[in-house]
Design an enzyme around this catalytic site. Sequence first.
Site, PDB file in Angstrom:
ATOM      1  N   ARG A  65      -9.912 -11.998   2.554  1.00  0.00           N
ATOM      2  CA  ARG A  65     -10.729 -12.973   2.169  1.00  0.00           C
ATOM      3  C   ARG A  65     -10.055 -14.314   2.214  1.00  0.00           C
ATOM      4  NH1 ARG A  65     -11.508  -9.738  -3.514  1.00  0.00           N
ATOM      5  NH2 ARG A  65     -11.197  -8.188  -1.903  1.00  0.00           N
ATOM      6  N   LYS A  99       0.827  -1.254   0.184  1.00  0.00           N
ATOM      7  CA  LYS A  99       0.099   0.039  -0.189  1.00  0.00           C
ATOM      8  C   LYS A  99       0.734   1.265  -0.064  1.00  0.00           C
ATOM      9  CE  LYS A  99      -3.415  -2.032   3.096  1.00  0.00           C
ATOM     10  NZ  LYS A  99      -4.672  -1.810   2.073  1.00  0.00           N
TER      11      LYS A  99
END
Length: 467
Positions: A312, A238
């Site tokens: 996820r 990020k």
Amino acid sequence: MPRVTTLLPATETAIPIRCVDAAGWPAALAALPPLAAAFARASGFEAKPGRIALLPGPEGAIESVLFGVEGGDRGDAFAAGRLPDALPEGTYRLDGYPGDPALAALAWRLSGYRFGRYRERAAPQARLAAPAGVDAAEIDRIADAVAAGRDLVNTPANDLGPAEVEAAARALAERFGAACTVVAGEALEAGFPLIAAVGRASPRAPRLIDIAWGNPSAPRVTLVGKGVVFDTGGLDIKPSAAMLLMKKDMAGAAVALAAAEMVMGAGLPVRLRVLVPTVENAVAGDAFRPGDVLKSRRGLTVEIGNTDAEGRLILADALALADEEAPELVFDFATLTGAARVALGPDLPALFTEDDALAADLCATGLSVNDPVWRMPLWAPYAGLLDSKVADLNNVSGGPFAGSVTAALFLRRFAPAAKAHVHLDLYGWNPSAKPGRPEGGEVQTARLVYALLKRRYAAPRAARSAS
């Protein structure tokens, strides 16, 4: 930590807080004692939402408080949360509050939360006498569970790693006599390969926490919480600005533990299971990579399209474990996608489920307890966006569209046996302070899920016992 009841018993000596709206203000003013009425006029009080005036008695002490509220059904259900920080020390009671008195009392409690681990922060000294008919012990249990969850979210990653999440879960389990097991090391690699892969680059070992509580023959309810204690994004790293709040990427775990505390504290007649996969998504030489193909616990192979879609992955393995006993209800909680925040903002978690009746019940319950959600579509044709040329599926769609929907569709593949699966994509943070919601970590949907479970399972039992 001992739980202390902070709502006081009802008492006539409490200072009344007179709730007034614009329509009722002339009559309320006329009913005030002359000195208080004169002071209200002189101070320029207007019965607008959130306005507060302290009215003196003959000896100069506070005789009563005026509090402006919204008339009808348009008011903020947590409006009373403005009061604790605005009032001086004392014991108060609400008079003429137009909304739900239980929510008013809860808002008062929630507004008094302070995160004081690193700097002492004075709590409000104004105390509330429980409104008539309100279960003070229930309000305090809920508020204490929310505070514990907020503490976890607010704690930075240097002091909250997977081991500390485990310690919090074990302490909760011990308090309520629940069983708590933890899978780590080689057993994690063998049984939960996605969790192990996401967490292997961190020196703080990943693990799966498994809490079980209640009668095994009762309806099975499983809560799964994403516990990424910090998310760098992995090798798909990020930008620095996107990492600033990544200590909150374990908010799903905090929600699951807070909801579990409410359920166990109320003694709901369910067989509760709480699964928390907890990892740090770090960067190192052994980090999992874009293009890797990993085998999940369920046996499906997953191509890694982006290492920053790690939540996820760990949820998939935990959901697969939950699904093995075909529970009646499975809820998963996760700070999963920016797409959900773009669509609904920080205050409104996205709800995904295939059960229409359950979705309607959750939305209605969320509004009733001021813990709202908004249903989003599990649009089946978008499942093709997760196709992979080399594996059963990819962990991302690779495109800019419907990011929260494709994430929910990914998770759906791992809980096919559950009678109902609910995915909640939440923010876990209050960007600015609002009544009942101080700035910082928040356990969105924990109160909602508890309220739904209480109504579904406790009410029928009470009815049966009364017959």
